[in-house]
Design an enzyme around this catalytic site. Structure first.
Site, short mmCIF file in Angstrom:
data_model
loop_
_atom_site.label_atom_id
_atom_site.label_comp_id
_atom_site.label_asym_id
_atom_site.label_seq_id
_atom_site.Cartn_x
_atom_site.Cartn_y
_atom_site.Cartn_z
N HIS A 55 -7.29 -4.82 9.87
CA HIS A 55 -6.98 -4.61 8.45
C HIS A 55 -5.73 -5.37 8.02
O HIS A 55 -4.84 -5.60 8.81
CB HIS A 55 -6.90 -3.12 8.09
CG HIS A 55 -5.70 -2.38 8.60
ND1 HIS A 55 -5.67 -1.01 8.74
CD2 HIS A 55 -4.48 -2.80 9.01
CE1 HIS A 55 -4.50 -0.63 9.18
NE2 HIS A 55 -3.76 -1.69 9.37
N GLU A 105 -9.65 -1.91 5.09
CA GLU A 105 -10.29 -1.59 6.36
C GLU A 105 -11.59 -2.39 6.52
O GLU A 105 -12.17 -2.87 5.52
CB GLU A 105 -10.61 -0.09 6.38
CG GLU A 105 -9.38 0.81 6.32
CD GLU A 105 -8.67 0.95 7.66
OE1 GLU A 105 -7.97 0.01 8.06
OE2 GLU A 105 -8.82 2.01 8.30
N ASP A 110 0.81 -1.22 0.00
CA ASP A 110 0.00 0.00 0.00
C ASP A 110 0.84 1.27 0.00
O ASP A 110 2.06 1.22 0.20
CB ASP A 110 -0.97 0.00 1.20
CG ASP A 110 -0.32 -0.48 2.49
OD1 ASP A 110 0.92 -0.45 2.58
OD2 ASP A 110 -1.05 -0.88 3.40
N ASN A 154 -7.67 -2.88 14.02
CA ASN A 154 -9.05 -3.09 13.55
C ASN A 154 -9.15 -4.31 12.62
O ASN A 154 -10.18 -4.54 12.00
CB ASN A 154 -9.60 -1.84 12.86
CG ASN A 154 -8.80 -1.48 11.61
OD1 ASN A 154 -7.85 -2.17 11.25
ND2 ASN A 154 -9.19 -0.40 10.94
P1 PGA Z 1 2.14 -1.88 12.82
O1 PGA Z 1 1.02 -1.83 11.72
O2 PGA Z 1 3.14 -2.89 12.37
O3 PGA Z 1 2.73 -0.50 12.83
O4 PGA Z 1 1.46 -2.27 14.11
C1 PGA Z 1 0.48 -3.01 11.25
C2 PGA Z 1 -0.63 -2.71 10.29
O5 PGA Z 1 -1.34 -1.71 10.49
O6 PGA Z 1 -0.82 -3.48 9.33
#
Ligand code: PGA
Length: 237
Positions: free
Chosen positions: A138, A143, A67, A136
């Site tokens: 994702h 999302e 992304d 959440n």
């Molecule tokens: P993080 O993010 O490694 O910073 O916890 C993971 C994500 O949002 O996919």
């Protein structure tokens, strides 16, 4: 599904880097799907270390990132392209033409999403996709929603994602509200999935992702259906 309980973050990073380096050593021209966020930083540091020791060669490896934020230039310090350059690409011998990340500055976002899917198809799909998980649920920036997003798409980030990512910006108002993310189809068609999770704050969501109902409200839950999924978790099981 293989679940590996790592002793700590360093152990999680080394175990995941081992799987990625095995992939690159066995198939030097493989296609790696890569992820950003705080979780994979230790994995990239480990891969750079092994590269410097002469153990891995990325000359033929192709990378496709999950992304990118909309509206940020590649050189913006918070862009995911910049993150990847800093933590991995600038420190290894990957051929710049083999690096792929959605263009967050594309004038026509829909066309950019189509281009990204065509690109993934043209390289033969992904051999191994590295994934993190958001609080959440994702994966990439897919999302929680009423349906799974099949293709690369432009998403409006949820409040919890914006809040979580604000820590990387000087001011929370600077966090982009939209991002381009690889869709669920390309992720699920990857020949291998490697999910890394670190920290007790991810315990609840990891339970839902791995053992809860498969629902687009917890987008990561779909990986339960993948035939070759490895989960490496530190303090999150
Ligand atoms: P993080 O993010 O490694 O910073 O916890 C993971 C994500 O949002 O996919």
């Amino acid at each position: 599904m293989k679940i590996v309980r790592a002793k700590n973050y360093a152990d999680m990073s080394r175990k995941a880097a081992n799987i990625i380096s095995a992939q690159v050593i066995m198939v030097p021209d493989c296609v790696l799907g890569l992820a950003t966020g705080s979780t994979p930083i230790g994995i990239y540091a480990q891969l750079v270390d092994w590269y410097n020791k002469g153990d891995i060669d990325f000359a033929q490896t192709v990378t496709v990132n999950l992304d990118e934020y909309c509206g940020l230039d590649q050189s913006h310090p918070q862009s995911y392209r910049h993150f990847m350059d800093e933590h991995l690409f600038r420190q290894i011998n990957i051929d710049p033409k083999n690096i792929h990340i959605p263009d967050g500055k594309a004038a026509d976002t829909a066309a950019e999403c189509r281009r990204y899917d065509e690109l993934i198809e043209s390289v033969g799909g992904l051999d191994l996709q590295l994934l993190g998980i958001g609080h959440n649920g994702h994966i990439g920036f897919n999302e929680p929603a009423d349906a799974f997003s099949e293709n690369t798409n432009c998403v409006t980030l949820g409040q919890s994602t914006i809040a979580a990512n604000a820590r990387f910006f000087t001011d929370p108002s600077e966090v982009p509200r939209q991002a381009i993310t690889m869709g669920i189809k390309a992720i699920m068609q990857s020949r291998k999935l490697l999910l890394v999770v670190n920290g007790a704050d991810k315990k609840d969501i990891l339970q839902k992702v791995l053992f809860g109902p498969i629902t687009p409200q917890v987008p990561g839950s779909i990986i339960q259906l993948h035939p070759d999924l490895t989960v490496i978790a530190a303090d999150a099981l």
